[in-house]
Enzyme design. Structure first.
Site: not given
Ligand code: 21W
Length: 229
Positions: A87, A114, A152, A167
């Site tokens: 994220p 995580e 693609r 596209d």
């Molecule tokens: C969501 C991972 C929240 C980490 C401490 C321990 C990859 C993604 C993801 C996720 C957290 C993408 C925590 C847009 C997304 C992804 C899962 C925050 C929580 N803190 N693009 N655990 N949105 N999401 N950490 O969620 O892995 S690319």
């Protein structure tokens, strides 16, 4: 192009490639999908891959050892790129997809609600990519999005019919509206210009519609389009 997906849930991603255009690309040898599960690289007897965070707080943190060892087990081609789905990454765009499509191998690192132990980043130094400002439960869907978008673009994946040049985003505009038979449905008629066989007029109509749509729905793209003109 070889995609190696690092995930604790290989089944989740493998099925995606058994359908439609990507299945055809796998069968044609244009893309190859491999998965690596960090759980297979744990050095503790409970096969633990995560642990509680130092300093306290909610949630678990992916341990460095299984992840780094799993990463190092992957055979790397000279033109390989490693991407962590996170994220906190740079939001994916069509331009980034075009750059990624130039590599021979892409290794994708997925987490699953995580955090990664920061030393995984320190050691592997991946490019970090997000797919947008919303929160998912894991990086698997983002990895699939990225692989799908890159695949693609590769020569031979799309047939003539699905050709990528028309596209949205390739010309910086959203698509014009499409119609098929019948000519009238629930009182709604297909625009006359599409029926007259004058391709110059049709193209002009479609371009106008594309521009109008982009202006209304995506002022951000419209501004870019105008600047590039
Ligand atoms: C969501 C991972 C929240 C980490 C401490 C321990 C990859 C993604 C993801 C996720 C957290 C993408 C925590 C847009 C997304 C992804 C899962 C925050 C929580 N803190 N693009 N655990 N949105 N999401 N950490 O969620 O892995 S690319």
């Amino acid at each position: 192009m070889i995609f190696n997906i690092m995930t604790l849930f290989p089944d989740m991603v493998e099925n995606y490639f058994q359908y439609s255009i990507l299945k055809r690309a796998v069968d044609a040898g244009i893309i190859e999908i491999q998965t690596t599960n960090p759980r297979d690289y744990t050095e503790n007897k409970h096969k633990k891959v995560d642990d509680i965070p130092y300093g306290g707080g909610a949630g678990m943190v992916l341990m460095a050892q299984p992840y780094v060892d799993a990463y190092e087990s992957i055979e790397k081609s000279p033109k390989s790129l490693t991407i962590m789905l996170s994220p906190q990454g740079k939001p994916l765009t069509d331009e980034m997809v075009n750059e990624f499509a130039k590599f021979e191998q892409i290794i994708l690192m997925c987490g699953h609600y995580e955090g990664f132990d920061e030393r995984i980043r320190d050691i592997i130094k991946p490019v970090e990519v997000s797919i947008g400002d919303f929160v998912l439960t894991g990086g698997e869907l983002p990895a699939l999005c990225l692989i799908d978008a890159v695949s693609r673009k590769l020569e031979g994946t799309l047939g003539k019919i699905e050709s990528a040049d028309e596209d949205s985003f390739s010309n910086g505009l959203l698509e014009y509206p499409h119609y098929t038979r019948p000519r009238e449905y629930r009182g709604l008629k297909v625009p006359d210009v599409l029926l007259n066989g004058n391709h110059k007029e049709i193209n002009e109509f479609r371009l106008k519609q594309s521009i109008e749509r982009t202006k209304n729905r995506r002022p951000d793209l419209y501004e870019k389009f105008n600047k590039n003109k």
